[in-house]
Design a protein around this motif. Structure first.
Motif, PDB file in Angstrom:
ATOM      1  N   GLY A  30       0.765  -1.141   0.136  1.00  0.00           N
ATOM      2  CA  GLY A  30       0.049  -0.012  -0.111  1.00  0.00           C
ATOM      3  C   GLY A  30       0.752   1.304   0.104  1.00  0.00           C
ATOM      4  O   GLY A  30       0.306   2.432  -0.485  1.00  0.00           O
ATOM      5  N   LYS A  31       2.096   1.129   0.714  1.00  0.00           N
ATOM      6  CA  LYS A  31       3.030   2.375   0.383  1.00  0.00           C
ATOM      7  C   LYS A  31       3.249   2.773  -0.785  1.00  0.00           C
ATOM      8  O   LYS A  31       3.244   3.998  -1.163  1.00  0.00           O
ATOM      9  CB  LYS A  31       4.259   2.231   1.584  1.00  0.00           C
ATOM     10  CG  LYS A  31       3.831   2.126   2.962  1.00  0.00           C
ATOM     11  CD  LYS A  31       5.027   1.839   3.819  1.00  0.00           C
ATOM     12  CE  LYS A  31       4.695   1.723   5.189  1.00  0.00           C
ATOM     13  NZ  LYS A  31       6.027   1.286   6.044  1.00  0.00           N
ATOM     14  N   PRO A 187      -9.446   1.420  -2.790  1.00  0.00           N
ATOM     15  CA  PRO A 187      -8.664  -0.025  -2.501  1.00  0.00           C
ATOM     16  C   PRO A 187      -9.551  -0.875  -1.567  1.00  0.00           C
ATOM     17  O   PRO A 187      -9.699  -1.927  -1.899  1.00  0.00           O
ATOM     18  CB  PRO A 187      -7.382   0.322  -1.809  1.00  0.00           C
ATOM     19  CG  PRO A 187      -6.949   1.518  -2.632  1.00  0.00           C
ATOM     20  CD  PRO A 187      -8.269   2.450  -2.665  1.00  0.00           C
ATOM     21  N   LEU A 188     -10.194  -0.070  -0.877  1.00  0.00           N
ATOM     22  CA  LEU A 188     -11.014  -1.118   0.190  1.00  0.00           C
ATOM     23  C   LEU A 188     -12.146  -1.949  -0.501  1.00  0.00           C
ATOM     24  O   LEU A 188     -12.597  -2.924  -0.025  1.00  0.00           O
ATOM     25  CB  LEU A 188     -11.738  -0.061   1.165  1.00  0.00           C
ATOM     26  CG  LEU A 188     -10.893   0.089   2.680  1.00  0.00           C
ATOM     27  CD1 LEU A 188     -11.444   1.053   3.469  1.00  0.00           C
ATOM     28  CD2 LEU A 188     -10.766  -1.393   3.342  1.00  0.00           C
ATOM     29  N   ALA A 189     -12.584  -1.300  -1.481  1.00  0.00           N
ATOM     30  CA  ALA A 189     -13.861  -1.863  -2.300  1.00  0.00           C
ATOM     31  C   ALA A 189     -13.245  -3.175  -2.904  1.00  0.00           C
ATOM     32  O   ALA A 189     -14.115  -4.008  -3.440  1.00  0.00           O
ATOM     33  CB  ALA A 189     -14.274  -1.106  -3.378  1.00  0.00           C
ATOM     34  N   PHE A 190     -12.007  -3.558  -3.054  1.00  0.00           N
ATOM     35  CA  PHE A 190     -11.600  -4.899  -3.506  1.00  0.00           C
ATOM     36  C   PHE A 190     -12.022  -5.746  -2.649  1.00  0.00           C
ATOM     37  O   PHE A 190     -12.357  -7.177  -3.049  1.00  0.00           O
ATOM     38  CB  PHE A 190     -10.244  -5.017  -3.678  1.00  0.00           C
ATOM     39  CG  PHE A 190      -9.644  -4.459  -4.963  1.00  0.00           C
ATOM     40  CD1 PHE A 190      -9.743  -5.063  -6.051  1.00  0.00           C
ATOM     41  CD2 PHE A 190      -8.624  -3.252  -5.207  1.00  0.00           C
ATOM     42  CE1 PHE A 190      -9.494  -4.836  -7.324  1.00  0.00           C
ATOM     43  CE2 PHE A 190      -8.316  -2.959  -6.395  1.00  0.00           C
ATOM     44  CZ  PHE A 190      -8.526  -3.686  -7.633  1.00  0.00           C
ATOM     45  N   PHE A 434       0.738   7.189  -5.812  1.00  0.00           N
ATOM     46  CA  PHE A 434       0.457   5.738  -5.916  1.00  0.00           C
ATOM     47  C   PHE A 434      -0.571   5.461  -4.802  1.00  0.00           C
ATOM     48  O   PHE A 434      -1.086   4.429  -4.399  1.00  0.00           O
ATOM     49  CB  PHE A 434       1.486   4.940  -5.631  1.00  0.00           C
ATOM     50  CG  PHE A 434       2.570   4.871  -6.517  1.00  0.00           C
ATOM     51  CD1 PHE A 434       2.302   4.145  -7.633  1.00  0.00           C
ATOM     52  CD2 PHE A 434       3.831   5.454  -6.455  1.00  0.00           C
ATOM     53  CE1 PHE A 434       3.057   4.131  -8.746  1.00  0.00           C
ATOM     54  CE2 PHE A 434       4.871   5.550  -7.569  1.00  0.00           C
ATOM     55  CZ  PHE A 434       4.554   4.685  -8.570  1.00  0.00           C
ATOM     56  N   THR A 435      -1.263   6.653  -4.089  1.00  0.00           N
ATOM     57  CA  THR A 435      -2.277   6.402  -3.379  1.00  0.00           C
ATOM     58  C   THR A 435      -3.559   6.413  -3.830  1.00  0.00           C
ATOM     59  O   THR A 435      -4.472   5.932  -3.252  1.00  0.00           O
ATOM     60  CB  THR A 435      -2.488   7.862  -2.077  1.00  0.00           C
ATOM     61  OG1 THR A 435      -2.679   8.736  -2.657  1.00  0.00           O
ATOM     62  CG2 THR A 435      -1.078   7.953  -1.608  1.00  0.00           C
ATOM     63  N   PRO A 441      -0.276  12.218 -11.561  1.00  0.00           N
ATOM     64  CA  PRO A 441       0.790  13.236 -10.921  1.00  0.00           C
ATOM     65  C   PRO A 441       0.168  13.617  -9.670  1.00  0.00           C
ATOM     66  O   PRO A 441      -1.054  13.710  -9.296  1.00  0.00           O
ATOM     67  CB  PRO A 441       0.889  14.283 -11.919  1.00  0.00           C
ATOM     68  CG  PRO A 441       0.383  13.927 -13.239  1.00  0.00           C
ATOM     69  CD  PRO A 441      -0.537  12.831 -13.063  1.00  0.00           C
ATOM     70  N   VAL A 442       1.232  13.694  -8.621  1.00  0.00           N
ATOM     71  CA  VAL A 442       0.484  14.278  -7.458  1.00  0.00           C
ATOM     72  C   VAL A 442       0.019  15.678  -7.482  1.00  0.00           C
ATOM     73  O   VAL A 442       0.594  16.485  -8.592  1.00  0.00           O
ATOM     74  CB  VAL A 442       2.108  14.390  -6.390  1.00  0.00           C
ATOM     75  CG1 VAL A 442       1.582  15.012  -5.034  1.00  0.00           C
ATOM     76  CG2 VAL A 442       2.557  12.784  -6.030  1.00  0.00           C
TER      77      VAL A 442
END
Length: 540
Positions: A30-31, A187-190, A434-435, A441-442
């Motif tokens: 996740g990081k 991601p939690l929805a996975f 990547f979050t 892009p950030v």
């Protein structure tokens, strides 16, 4: 290659150490998913297993592993089971949640809007949207580039694919609805797609509101004598094989899917294209020279003209190599899957990572270097099948890839000829975020624009057109079709109607088995512009 040879395929994939109880490798993954998957490849090779919560995941990287992944049949590697995350957004019984035979019919209903003929009209629509967006920019100013591209691409995608109601009548409300749906791809929805979280409640409320709007537009359109030609109308008129029509619930889900494909990933790619050019003046100047040579001051941006700017296309391909928007592509193993001498047991998940595969030095030398010349005729570093997989591959390759490339080239054919751009912050501050589920892009992503004073004198006819092919002397040629890759775009039929025919269902027929050499140039054009790379011309 994938094989059923169970004699040699017997070992389980090697496993990454360091899994936590319950969480598995989720904390480290996740990081920074890319850093973790790169570490996995460096440690275990082209196949390796890790764990996300209770799910066992097997990562495949490199051209051979990618090919096994993308060519596996649905009965073995099921795409639908892996993307249940999208069910609350698309809707139950729609696309990934539909039975295989129904899903295939639904996807075919969307293909006509991505075929060659309607695509030829999209360039002017995109140009119009870009011109409107920058009409009040003035001489100079600053923007958050990512936010600008998100707004622009939602306008271009909705205008081209959904029609005037979504672009003009529902402009602000649709943007808010789409934003809430987009945030629902979490991601939690996975693992827990229906947790009572605020972000999921907003997602579900937005989905219900959009269906109400769709139902209303369907009723209004039914009263009109003249029919639209957009994806929305095609879905209204579409029928399943048994003659039944799509419900408003299904139409809503498929419209959402259409926009996700046309916008969800393109905004980030557009932002990164401009950022990479802004920090590399030599490529910015070369692209500007190519655009000026092709279009001049006020040259018309047409479908054909956009095909004839190879340097910009190569820049976009290199951006997609270095910054592919999807972290990975997933399939659930329904039947034991074999790769070389390894077996992945049914019940696990396998995934392919474009970003990791794109940074393999044996395939792309100096993989961290931004080098659009990789795709030149002399180097062709992406020539090996399944080495460059920014749009996926196989029969599930993104069917909107041709629209995405057209959209990006049309945007920059206007934007770069009107303004020059420079970075406001230090170049190293512009990084991938990547979050998010879709890598962009950030934010904030600040750039300064300055109006171009005059078109630079540069680059002659050598930059204008690389599309002309000369027939090779020789006894003849033959056409090879990879049926697994063909998606029925019908671009080949537009380029060479003497050689190809695509029917309404998307089935391709080759009309001449031994074509005369005077058709070789047209055959080469069909091969070059096939969005799914399903055509190969073989000189006898």
């Amino acid at each position: 290659m994938n094989t059923e040879n169970t004699v040699s395929a017997h070992k389980e994939p090697p496993k990454m150490p360091g899994a936590w109880p319950l969480l598995g490798h989720m904390l480290e993954f996740g990081k920074n998913p890319f850093a973790y998957m790169t570490k996995l490849r460096n440690s275990l090779g082209e196949i390796g297993e890790f764990r996300m919560f209770h799910q066992k995941m097997v990562l495949l990287t490199g051209p051979e592993a990618n090919e096994a992944f993308f060519r596996a049949p649905d009965a073995q590697l099921d795409q639908s089971q892996a993307y249940k995350i999208m069910t609350p957004i698309f809707g139950k019984g729609v696309v990934f949640d539909a039975p295989p035979h129904k899903k295939d019919q639904q996807l075919k209903m969307l293909m006509p809007v991505l075929r060659d003929k309607p695509m030829r009209g999209y360039a002017q629509v995109i140009v119009q949207e870009v011109e409107q967006m920058i009409a009040d920019w003035g001489e100079t100013g600053e923007i958050d580039l990512l936010e600008f591209m998100k707004e622009l691409t939602i306008y271009t995608s909705s205008h081209c694919l959904l029609g005037d109601e979504f672009r003009y009548e529902l402009n602000e409300e649709f943007a808010k609805i789409y934003h809430d749906l987009e945030k629902g791809v979490n991601p939690l929805a996975f693992v827990f797609p229906y947790l009572p979280l605020p972000v999921f409640r907003r997602r579900d409320k937005a989905r219900a509101r959009l269906q109400a709007l769709v139902t209303g537009i369907i009723a209004k359109r039914a009263q009109k004598a003249e029919k639209s030609e957009d994806a929305f109308q095609m879905l209204i008129d579409a029928q399943y094989d048994d003659g039944s029509r799509l419900t408003p619930h299904e139409i809503t889900g498929m419209l959402i899917g259409t926009i996700f494909a046309g916008h969800h990933t393109t905004a980030g790619t557009a932002a990164w294209t401009l950022l990479e050019l802004a920090r590399r003046p030599e490529y910015m100047h070369a692209v500007l020279a190519e655009l000026d040579a092709q279009f001049g001051v006020d040259g018309e941006v047409t479908f054909q003209a956009l095909r004839e700017i190879p340097l910009l296309e190569n820049v976009i391909k290199e951006v997609l190599r270095l910054h592919p928007p999807l972290i990975f592509l997933i399939r659930k193993v329904m039947q034991d899957f074999h790769f070389k001498d390894y077996t992945v047991k049914a019940g696990k998940y396998v995934c392919a990572s474009p970003r990791v595969s794109h940074r393999i030095a044996e395939v792309f030398p100096e993989p961290e270097k931004f080098d659009p010349d990789r795709y030149s005729d002399t180097r062709q570093e992406d020539a090996k099948p399944f080495s460059w997989i920014a749009f996926g591959g196989g029969k599930h390759k993104c069917s909107g890839n041709a629209f995405a490339m057209l959209q990006l080239k049309a945007i920059f054919s206007i934007l770069l000829r009107r303004y020059t751009f420079e970075l406001i912050d230090a170049a190293d501050n512009y990084q991938d975020d990547f979050t998010q589920m879709v890598v962009q892009p950030v934010s904030p992503c600040r750039v300064r624009y300055l109006k171009r004073v005059a078109i630079e004198e540069s680059a002659g006819e050598s930059l204008r057109n690389d599309s002309q092919e000369t027939a090779h002397a020789g006894p003849g040629f033959r056409i090879i079709i990879d049926r697994e890759l063909c998606q029925g775009h019908a671009t080949c039929m537009a380029e060479a109607p003497e050689l190809f025919k695509v029917d309404a269902a998307g089935n391709l027929t080759v009309l001449q088995e031994n074509p005369p050499l005077d058709l070789l140039a047209k055959a080469r054009q069909a091969e070059k512009y096939c969005p799914s790379k399903a055509i190969k011309i073989d000189l006898n």
